[in-house]
Design a protein around this motif. Structure first.
Motif, PDB file in Angstrom:
ATOM      1  N   ASP A 104       0.798  -1.225   0.000  1.00  0.00           N
ATOM      2  CA  ASP A 104       0.000   0.000   0.000  1.00  0.00           C
ATOM      3  C   ASP A 104       0.831   1.275   0.000  1.00  0.00           C
ATOM      4  OD1 ASP A 104      -2.551  -0.967  -0.185  1.00  0.00           O
ATOM      5  OD2 ASP A 104      -2.897  -1.066   1.980  1.00  0.00           O
ATOM      6  N   ASP A 105       1.995   1.225   0.611  1.00  0.00           N
ATOM      7  CA  ASP A 105       2.823   2.430   0.723  1.00  0.00           C
ATOM      8  C   ASP A 105       3.639   2.711  -0.541  1.00  0.00           C
ATOM      9  OD1 ASP A 105       4.673   0.400   0.837  1.00  0.00           O
ATOM     10  OD2 ASP A 105       5.441   0.902   2.829  1.00  0.00           O
ATOM     11  N   GLY A 106       3.415   1.920  -1.612  1.00  0.00           N
ATOM     12  CA  GLY A 106       4.126   2.143  -2.864  1.00  0.00           C
ATOM     13  C   GLY A 106       5.483   1.476  -2.947  1.00  0.00           C
ATOM     14  N   LYS A 107       5.840   0.698  -1.935  1.00  0.00           N
ATOM     15  CA  LYS A 107       7.122   0.016  -1.956  1.00  0.00           C
ATOM     16  C   LYS A 107       6.976  -1.378  -2.571  1.00  0.00           C
ATOM     17  CE  LYS A 107       8.982   2.479   2.053  1.00  0.00           C
ATOM     18  NZ  LYS A 107       9.474   2.367   3.450  1.00  0.00           N
ATOM     19  N   PHE A 108       8.078  -1.845  -3.161  1.00  0.00           N
ATOM     20  CA  PHE A 108       8.102  -3.158  -3.807  1.00  0.00           C
ATOM     21  C   PHE A 108       9.332  -3.934  -3.337  1.00  0.00           C
ATOM     22  CE2 PHE A 108       5.675  -0.416  -6.549  1.00  0.00           C
ATOM     23  CZ  PHE A 108       4.645  -1.210  -7.008  1.00  0.00           C
TER      24      PHE A 108
ATOM     25  N   ALA B 288      15.027   5.858 -16.629  1.00  0.00           N
ATOM     26  CA  ALA B 288      14.800   6.194 -15.225  1.00  0.00           C
ATOM     27  C   ALA B 288      16.092   6.175 -14.419  1.00  0.00           C
ATOM     28  CB  ALA B 288      13.793   5.226 -14.608  1.00  0.00           C
ATOM     29  N   GLY B 289      17.023   5.300 -14.794  1.00  0.00           N
ATOM     30  CA  GLY B 289      18.279   5.226 -14.052  1.00  0.00           C
ATOM     31  C   GLY B 289      18.031   4.925 -12.584  1.00  0.00           C
ATOM     32  N   ASP B 290      18.573   5.761 -11.728  1.00  0.00           N
ATOM     33  CA  ASP B 290      18.465   5.540 -10.284  1.00  0.00           C
ATOM     34  C   ASP B 290      17.366   6.403  -9.653  1.00  0.00           C
ATOM     35  OD1 ASP B 290      19.286   4.136  -8.043  1.00  0.00           O
ATOM     36  OD2 ASP B 290      20.639   5.719  -7.387  1.00  0.00           O
TER      37      ASP B 290
ATOM     38  N   PHE C 133      11.538   4.820  -9.499  1.00  0.00           N
ATOM     39  CA  PHE C 133      11.819   3.797 -10.508  1.00  0.00           C
ATOM     40  C   PHE C 133      10.655   2.816 -10.666  1.00  0.00           C
ATOM     41  CE2 PHE C 133      13.517  -0.306 -11.831  1.00  0.00           C
ATOM     42  CZ  PHE C 133      14.332   0.023 -12.904  1.00  0.00           C
ATOM     43  N   SER C 134      10.131   2.299  -9.572  1.00  0.00           N
ATOM     44  CA  SER C 134       9.076   1.284  -9.648  1.00  0.00           C
ATOM     45  C   SER C 134       7.808   1.838 -10.291  1.00  0.00           C
ATOM     46  CB  SER C 134       8.768   0.734  -8.252  1.00  0.00           C
ATOM     47  OG  SER C 134       9.865  -0.022  -7.761  1.00  0.00           O
ATOM     48  N   ARG C 135       7.480   3.077 -10.034  1.00  0.00           N
ATOM     49  CA  ARG C 135       6.319   3.692 -10.678  1.00  0.00           C
ATOM     50  C   ARG C 135       6.569   3.905 -12.170  1.00  0.00           C
ATOM     51  NH1 ARG C 135       2.575   5.936  -7.315  1.00  0.00           N
ATOM     52  NH2 ARG C 135       1.935   7.428  -8.912  1.00  0.00           N
ATOM     53  N   ILE C 136       7.786   4.329 -12.502  1.00  0.00           N
ATOM     54  CA  ILE C 136       8.107   4.630 -13.895  1.00  0.00           C
ATOM     55  C   ILE C 136       8.006   3.382 -14.769  1.00  0.00           C
ATOM     56  CG2 ILE C 136       9.985   5.345 -15.439  1.00  0.00           C
ATOM     57  CD1 ILE C 136      10.888   7.251 -13.172  1.00  0.00           C
ATOM     58  N   ILE C 137       8.540   2.254 -14.295  1.00  0.00           N
ATOM     59  CA  ILE C 137       8.537   1.061 -15.149  1.00  0.00           C
ATOM     60  C   ILE C 137       7.136   0.473 -15.309  1.00  0.00           C
ATOM     61  CG2 ILE C 137      10.933   0.514 -14.578  1.00  0.00           C
ATOM     62  CD1 ILE C 137       9.879  -1.752 -12.780  1.00  0.00           C
ATOM     63  N   ARG C 138       6.177   0.879 -14.452  1.00  0.00           N
ATOM     64  CA  ARG C 138       4.822   0.350 -14.534  1.00  0.00           C
ATOM     65  C   ARG C 138       3.879   1.218 -15.368  1.00  0.00           C
ATOM     66  NH1 ARG C 138       7.034  -1.832 -10.162  1.00  0.00           N
ATOM     67  NH2 ARG C 138       6.382  -3.943  -9.573  1.00  0.00           N
ATOM     68  N   ARG C 139       4.317   2.360 -15.792  1.00  0.00           N
ATOM     69  CA  ARG C 139       3.445   3.243 -16.571  1.00  0.00           C
ATOM     70  C   ARG C 139       3.019   2.565 -17.871  1.00  0.00           C
ATOM     71  NH1 ARG C 139       7.033   8.738 -15.573  1.00  0.00           N
ATOM     72  NH2 ARG C 139       6.334   9.094 -13.415  1.00  0.00           N
TER      73      ARG C 139
END
Length: 332
Positions: A160-164, A311-313, A317-323
Motif C-alpha cells: 500500500d505504501d508504494g514500496k516493492f 529512469a536510471g536511479d 523507478f518502480s512507478r516509472i517502469i509500470r506506466r
C-alpha cells in the motif's frame, strides 16, 4: 542376431554414459585444464577398451569392466555435496532469511546494491519489515539476455505504501564464475533465493547487463499473494539452513516458483513452458493469471526496458517502469 542386438544396446548405453561421465569430470574436477583433459582422455580410452573387449568376443568381462568403472564414478559423484562455504560473488554472498509473525514479515539480507557497472557497485545488505495485510500486488517480470526461449524470472510484491520487494531464484555464482546451462546439469552451482530492492533487481539486468525485460501484473486473491510471499520466505530459510544444487531442469527459477504455487493453487498443470521460461507469461495467462487482453498486447505494453534505462536511479523507478502496463493504469 540376439547377441548383436544386446551388444548394440550395451554400446549405446556405454557411449551415452561415457559422455555424461566425461562432462561430469569436466565440470567438477578442480584441477588445471591439462590434468582434467588428461583424466577425461583416460576415462574415454578405458570405456572404448571395454567396448573393444565386448565386441571381440570377451563380452561379459568387457561389460562388467565398464560397469565397475561407472560405479566408481557414481560413488565419486554421490560424494559431491552442496555447500555454503565458497568464495561467492559479492551480489550472491548472502541468502535472504525471514521471520513471519502474524501479518508482520521481517526479511534479513535484502540486497540493495547501487549499480554503476557490472564491476562497480556499492554493497548494501539490509533488514526490512513488511505488513502482509497491506500487500496489494504481485508482478511477474521476465528478463531475456539472448538465449532463445529462455528468460530469468523475478516476482515482485507491491504494498500500500508504494514500496516493492522482488524475489528471485538465482544460481549462486562463485567469484569469476559465469552461468552455464550445461553446467547446471552437473552440480556446478548452488541455489540462492534472494529478496532485493526492486530498483536493484531490475536495474542490474536492464541498465547494466543490457537485458530485455517485461512486466505482467498477476491476478491473484490477496490471500494467495500472502501465501506466495510466505512460501518464498520459507524456501529461502530452507536453503539458508541446507544448501541445495541448482539444476537446469528440475531446480531452476521457474520450477521452484511452480512448486510453491502448486501448494497454493490446486490443479496447476505441468507444461513445457515451465522449462522454456520466456513463454511463462503465456502459461500464466492460460491458467487465468493475467488480464483479459491479448498476450501480444500485454507483452508490448509490459516491455519496460527503455523506461528503466531512462529512469536510471530515480527514486520513483518502480512507478516509472509500470506506466502503461495493464493493471497499473492508475500509475502516473
Amino acid at each position: 542376431m540376439l547377441r548383436i542386438l544386446l551388444l548394440s544396446l550395451g554400446t549405446l548405453i556405454i557411449i551415452l554414459s561415457c559422455v555424461w561421465g566425461g562432462m561430469a569430470l569436466w565440470f567438477q574436477l578442480p584441477w588445471p585444464l591439462p590434468w582434467r583433459v588428461g583424466l577425461i582422455a583416460v576415462w574415454v580410452g578405458a570405456a572404448l577398451g571395454m567396448l573393444w573387449l565386448a565386441w571381440t568376443g570377451t563380452v561379459w568381462p568387457g561389460l562388467a569392466g565398464y560397469a565397475l568403472m561407472f560405479a566408481l564414478l557414481m560413488l565419486w559423484w554421490g560424494s559431491l555435496e552442496p555447500s555454503h562455504e565458497r568464495q561467492w560473488a559479492d551480489d550472491l554472498a548472502r541468502i535472504t532469511q525471514g521471520d513471519i509473525r502474524g501479518q508482520q514479515a521481517t526479511l534479513h539480507n535484502v540486497r540493495n546494491f547501487h549499480w554503476r557497472s557490472e564491476d562497480d557497485y556499492d554493497v548494501r545488505w539490509e533488514t526490512r519489515s513488511y505488513d502482509l495485510g497491506s500487500l496489494r500486488s504481485v508482478d511477474l517480470i521476465t528478463s531475456q539476455w539472448g538465449m532463445p526461449g529462455i528468460a530469468h524470472i523475478l516476482v515482485s510484491f507491491g504494498f500500500d505504501d508504494g514500496k516493492f520487494i522482488t524475489f528471485t531464484v538465482e544460481i549462486r555464482r562463485e567469484r569469476n564464475e559465469s552461468f552455464s546451462a550445461i553446467g547446471g546439469f552437473f552440480k556446478q552451482f548452488e541455489l540462492n533465493v534472494l529478496a532485493s530492492d526492486e530498483r536493484d533487481a531490475v536495474r542490474v539486468r536492464t541498465n547494466v547487463r543490457g537485458e530485455q525485460a517485461h512486466l505482467y501484473r498477476v491476478e491473484m486473491p490477496e490471500q494467495a499473494m500472502r501465501d506466495l510471499f510466505v512460501a518464498y520466505v520459507e524456501e529461502a530459510n530452507r536453503l539458508s539452513a541446507q544448501p541445495r544444487f541448482y539444476h537446469t531442469v528440475t531446480a531452476n527459477c521457474t520450477i521452484i516458483v511452480y512448486n510453491m504455487m502448486e501448494q497454493i493453487v490446486d490443479g496447476l498443470p505441468m507444461d513445457a513452458r515451465l522449462l522454456l521460461s520466456a513463454y511463462l507469461p503465456s502459461y500464466v495467462k492460460d491458467v487465468g493469471g493475467l488480464a483479459d487482453e491479448p498476450l501480444e498486447t500485454l507483452r508490448a505494453r509490459g516491455d519496460f526496458t527503455e523506461r528503466a534505462r531512462r529512469a536510471g536511479d530515480d527514486e520513483n523507478f518502480s512507478r516509472i517502469i509500470r506506466r502503461g502496463v495493464p493493471g497499473w493504469e492508475s500509475i502516473r
